[in-house]
Design a protein around this motif. Structure first.
Motif, mmCIF file in Angstrom:
data_model
loop_
_atom_site.group_PDB
_atom_site.id
_atom_site.type_symbol
_atom_site.label_atom_id
_atom_site.label_comp_id
_atom_site.label_asym_id
_atom_site.label_seq_id
_atom_site.Cartn_x
_atom_site.Cartn_y
_atom_site.Cartn_z
ATOM 1 N N LEU A 254 0.847 -1.188 0.000
ATOM 2 C CA LEU A 254 0.000 0.000 0.000
ATOM 3 C C LEU A 254 0.884 1.240 0.000
ATOM 4 O O LEU A 254 1.750 1.389 0.871
ATOM 5 N N ILE A 255 0.672 2.129 -0.977
ATOM 6 C CA ILE A 255 1.447 3.373 -1.053
ATOM 7 C C ILE A 255 0.469 4.537 -0.970
ATOM 8 O O ILE A 255 -0.472 4.637 -1.769
ATOM 9 N N ARG A 256 0.694 5.406 -0.001
ATOM 10 C CA ARG A 256 -0.193 6.549 0.204
ATOM 11 C C ARG A 256 0.614 7.824 0.435
ATOM 12 O O ARG A 256 1.741 7.776 0.933
ATOM 13 N N VAL A 257 0.012 8.960 0.091
ATOM 14 C CA VAL A 257 0.536 10.268 0.479
ATOM 15 C C VAL A 257 -0.264 10.704 1.701
ATOM 16 O O VAL A 257 -1.479 10.885 1.614
ATOM 17 N N ARG A 258 0.412 10.822 2.838
ATOM 18 C CA ARG A 258 -0.256 11.232 4.074
ATOM 19 C C ARG A 258 -0.155 12.742 4.214
ATOM 20 O O ARG A 258 0.862 13.350 3.871
ATOM 21 N N GLY A 259 -1.211 13.329 4.746
ATOM 22 C CA GLY A 259 -1.243 14.779 4.895
ATOM 23 C C GLY A 259 -1.824 15.214 6.217
ATOM 24 O O GLY A 259 -2.446 14.438 6.944
ATOM 25 N N LEU A 260 -1.597 16.477 6.534
ATOM 26 C CA LEU A 260 -2.192 17.136 7.700
ATOM 27 C C LEU A 260 -3.055 18.268 7.185
ATOM 28 O O LEU A 260 -2.545 19.195 6.546
ATOM 29 N N ASP A 261 -4.362 18.181 7.419
ATOM 30 C CA ASP A 261 -5.286 19.196 6.887
ATOM 31 C C ASP A 261 -5.060 19.387 5.394
ATOM 32 O O ASP A 261 -4.983 20.513 4.897
ATOM 33 N N ASP A 262 -4.891 18.277 4.670
ATOM 34 C CA ASP A 262 -4.733 18.244 3.212
ATOM 35 C C ASP A 262 -3.384 18.758 2.719
ATOM 36 O O ASP A 262 -3.179 18.894 1.511
ATOM 37 N N VAL A 263 -2.458 19.063 3.616
ATOM 38 C CA VAL A 263 -1.104 19.455 3.199
ATOM 39 C C VAL A 263 -0.225 18.207 3.213
ATOM 40 O O VAL A 263 -0.056 17.584 4.262
ATOM 41 N N PRO A 264 0.329 17.774 2.075
ATOM 42 C CA PRO A 264 1.118 16.529 2.040
ATOM 43 C C PRO A 264 2.413 16.656 2.829
ATOM 44 O O PRO A 264 3.167 17.610 2.651
#
Length: 259
Positions: A147-157
């Motif tokens: 599984l490869i994901r881009v994690r973000g905080l309040d939509d900021v990667p």
């Protein structure tokens, strides 16, 4: 003092910076206060570039010299940072693992009043590589879920996260919506309780793919964190590699000195 309250003769919307020693301090403080209000209101998102000094000074209502001093103070406070020849940027909200306490990305973000987000780049079942099989204590070519994901905080990667999970534990993750879910929580729902993680971290320069995904210039510093996570039976259940923006993650640890 608001721009409308400026003394006669001052330009509309611009607070005067008199040459006296007493005027400089209040102007810098005024600029800092207004910048803090704008930052708190998310006028500019974490990681984004601030307007040029001329435009920003006009927006805040001070001279450029006072603006620079205010920005320097905010840089010391960790709110903004300067990039040579590129201007000023808003620092990303920092994520850090609590010392000696294993938490998921979602749990760490929630504890700081932030919303953890995820964009799934790929999710596939494949055969484990020889190295993966060794680390997961399984037979070579055993099925794993990558599984490869881009994690973000309040939509900021802030992070590109790659997870390799033993096929026996990946069933619940193959069809779940993972945009706002914690892998640890999903595993626990399936009867797998995560108890510990062997963790290493090192610095690298972002390649073009990582830079594009994290919205940073190629060559920017990133922190690469590798982990092997174990369950309640001390058996490895997943391998993880997280590549964090250098300005968005702080690694913390509690170190004990032996006798």
């Amino acid at each position: 003092m608001t721009p409308e309250e400026a003394p006669p003769g001052a330009a509309p919307g611009v607070a005067p910076d008199a040459p006296s020693a007493t005027a400089a301090g209040p102007a810098v403080q005024l600029a800092r206060q207004r910048l803090v209000r704008l930052l708190d209101a998310r006028e500019w998102m974490p990681g984004s570039q601030l307007p040029g000094e001329r435009a920003l000074a006009k927006q805040v209502g001070v001279s450029r010299s006072s603006l620079r001093q205010a920005l320097a103070r905010l840089e010391e406070e960790g709110r903004v940072y300067a990039s040579a020849q590129r201007g000023w940027f808003v620092r990303s909200d920092m994520v850090s693992e609590p010392p000696s306490l294993l938490k998921s990305f979602s749990e760490v973000a929630r504890a700081r009043g932030l919303t953890a987000t995820a964009r799934v780049l790929s999710r596939e079942t494949r055969a484990a590589t020889y190295e993966e099989a060794q680390r997961l204590r399984t037979a070579p070519t055993s099925p794993v879920l990558e599984l490869i994901r881009v994690r973000g905080l309040d939509d900021v990667p802030v992070c590109v996260d790659t997870t390799v999970i033993l096929g026996t534990h990946g069933d619940s993750l193959r069809s779940n919506d993972l945009t706002d879910k914690s892998l640890f929580s999903l595993l626990e729902d399936g009867g797998v309780r995560v108890t510990r993680s062997a963790y290493t971290a090192h610095a690298e320069a972002a390649d073009h793919r990582i830079a594009e995904l994290l919205h940073i210039p190629a060559g920017s510093p990133v922190l690469v964190c590798d982990e092997i996570t174990h369950d309640q039976n001390d058996a490895p259940v997943l391998l993880g590699r997280a590549v964090y923006r250098g300005d968005a993650y702080r690694f913390e640890a509690t170190l004990l000195r032996g006798a």
